[in-house]
Design an enzyme around this catalytic site. Structure first.
Site, mmCIF file in Angstrom:
data_model
loop_
_atom_site.group_PDB
_atom_site.id
_atom_site.type_symbol
_atom_site.label_atom_id
_atom_site.label_comp_id
_atom_site.label_asym_id
_atom_site.label_seq_id
_atom_site.Cartn_x
_atom_site.Cartn_y
_atom_site.Cartn_z
ATOM 1 N N SER A 50 -0.494 -6.999 12.713
ATOM 2 C CA SER A 50 0.418 -7.634 11.760
ATOM 3 C C SER A 50 1.725 -6.863 11.657
ATOM 4 O O SER A 50 2.811 -7.452 11.629
ATOM 5 C CB SER A 50 -0.248 -7.772 10.381
ATOM 6 O OG SER A 50 -0.380 -6.518 9.726
ATOM 7 N N LYS A 51 1.647 -5.550 11.614
ATOM 8 C CA LYS A 51 2.868 -4.757 11.496
ATOM 9 C C LYS A 51 3.629 -4.694 12.825
ATOM 10 O O LYS A 51 4.855 -4.613 12.850
ATOM 11 C CB LYS A 51 2.544 -3.353 10.989
ATOM 12 C CG LYS A 51 2.147 -3.326 9.517
ATOM 13 C CD LYS A 51 3.263 -3.855 8.625
ATOM 14 C CE LYS A 51 2.974 -3.667 7.152
ATOM 15 N NZ LYS A 51 4.092 -4.121 6.292
ATOM 16 N N TYR B 117 -4.477 -4.979 11.081
ATOM 17 C CA TYR B 117 -3.313 -4.452 10.363
ATOM 18 C C TYR B 117 -2.241 -4.012 11.358
ATOM 19 O O TYR B 117 -1.058 -4.311 11.181
ATOM 20 C CB TYR B 117 -3.715 -3.288 9.462
ATOM 21 C CG TYR B 117 -2.541 -2.661 8.749
ATOM 22 C CD1 TYR B 117 -1.944 -3.302 7.666
ATOM 23 C CD2 TYR B 117 -2.018 -1.441 9.162
ATOM 24 C CE1 TYR B 117 -0.859 -2.746 7.015
ATOM 25 C CE2 TYR B 117 -0.930 -0.869 8.514
ATOM 26 C CZ TYR B 117 -0.354 -1.525 7.444
ATOM 27 O OH TYR B 117 0.731 -0.963 6.807
#
Length: 248
Positions: free
Chosen positions: A154-155, A151
């Site tokens: 991805s960010k 996560y």
């Protein structure tokens, strides 16, 4: 159709914008359109018979699906272009390094990273002069976090992509990235359910200098302020809206 995206749509409609709402669930989209129509103020100068909002069903992880956005935009705005684009679709997953599978990687990267890219790519030719793109990153994409390396990756990619696009699209279009902390949305509620009691919202709140997690409308206010032409000298910026979490 939920969380930060819905809060942004509400704020924009109340400020007189016409909004094309994108989401995966048509039934939910229809409800949102009705809700947004009820928010229109009588004094707002929206053209006669022009709806305040319409819904377009789309899974942003599909490039082919995103390419269908352009004709939908042109139809809704009667051949006109976009002034503001907000890319808020995203998913969250916690997975420790030894347990990460290819399916985990695909789910997060296809939605959070590719989804942002495909939407911007699809509608970039329709952005008006002086338009504004606001992407939605995360505190986890700036400083990292425990138990969710994918996560965070991805960010972090969304943050870097936003800076690169700010250079590529200048001076025609501004691109900025707003990075929230934890926000009281359905996504965070699912996160807590999946945690199975290993931590609670109170535990989340304790990590923040402000002593609580955020509200969707608070993040929406930041996004809409960044998108406003009043901020025409801001591009390539990463704006933290995280209750002081990354200030520590």
């Amino acid at each position: 159709t939920s969380g930060i995206g819905l809060a942004v749509a509400r704020t924009l409609v109340q400020d007189g914008a016409r909004v094309l709402v994108v989401g995966r669930k048509a039934a939910k989209g229809a409800q949102v359109v009705q809700e947004l129509a009820a928010l229109v103020k009588p004094a707002v100068p929206i053209e006669a018979d022009a709806p305040a909002a319409v819904f377009f069903s789309l899974d942003v992880s599909s490039r082919v699906g995103c390419q269908k956005l352009a004709p939908a935009v042109q139809a809704f705005f009667a051949g006109g272009g976009l002034d503001i684009l907000v890319t808020s679709a995203g998913i969250y997953q916690e997975q420790l390094l030894p347990n990460i599978a290819l399916t985990d990687y695909a789910a997060l990267m296809d939605t959070n990273v590719a989804g942002t890219l495909w939407v911007i790519q699809a509608v970039a030719p329709l952005l008006n002069e002086g338009s504004s793109i606001v992407t939605v990153g995360s505190d986890a994409g700036v400083s990292g976090n425990y138990g969710c390396p994918l996560y965070c990756a991805s960010k972090g990619a969304v943050v870097a992509m936003s800076k690169a696009l700010a250079l590529d699209l200048a001076p025609h279009t501004r691109v900025n990235c707003v990075c929230p902390g934890d926000v009281d949305t359905p996504l965070v509620k699912r996160q807590l359910e999946q945690a199975g009691g290993s931590y609670t919202e109170a535990d989340m709140a304790a990590a923040y200098p402000l002593g609580r997690i955020g509200k969707p409308e608070e993040i929406a206010h930041v996004i809409c302020a960044v998108a406003s032409p009043a901020n025409n000298f801001m591009t390539g910026a990463v704006i933290m809206a995280d209750g002081g979490l990354t200030a520590k």
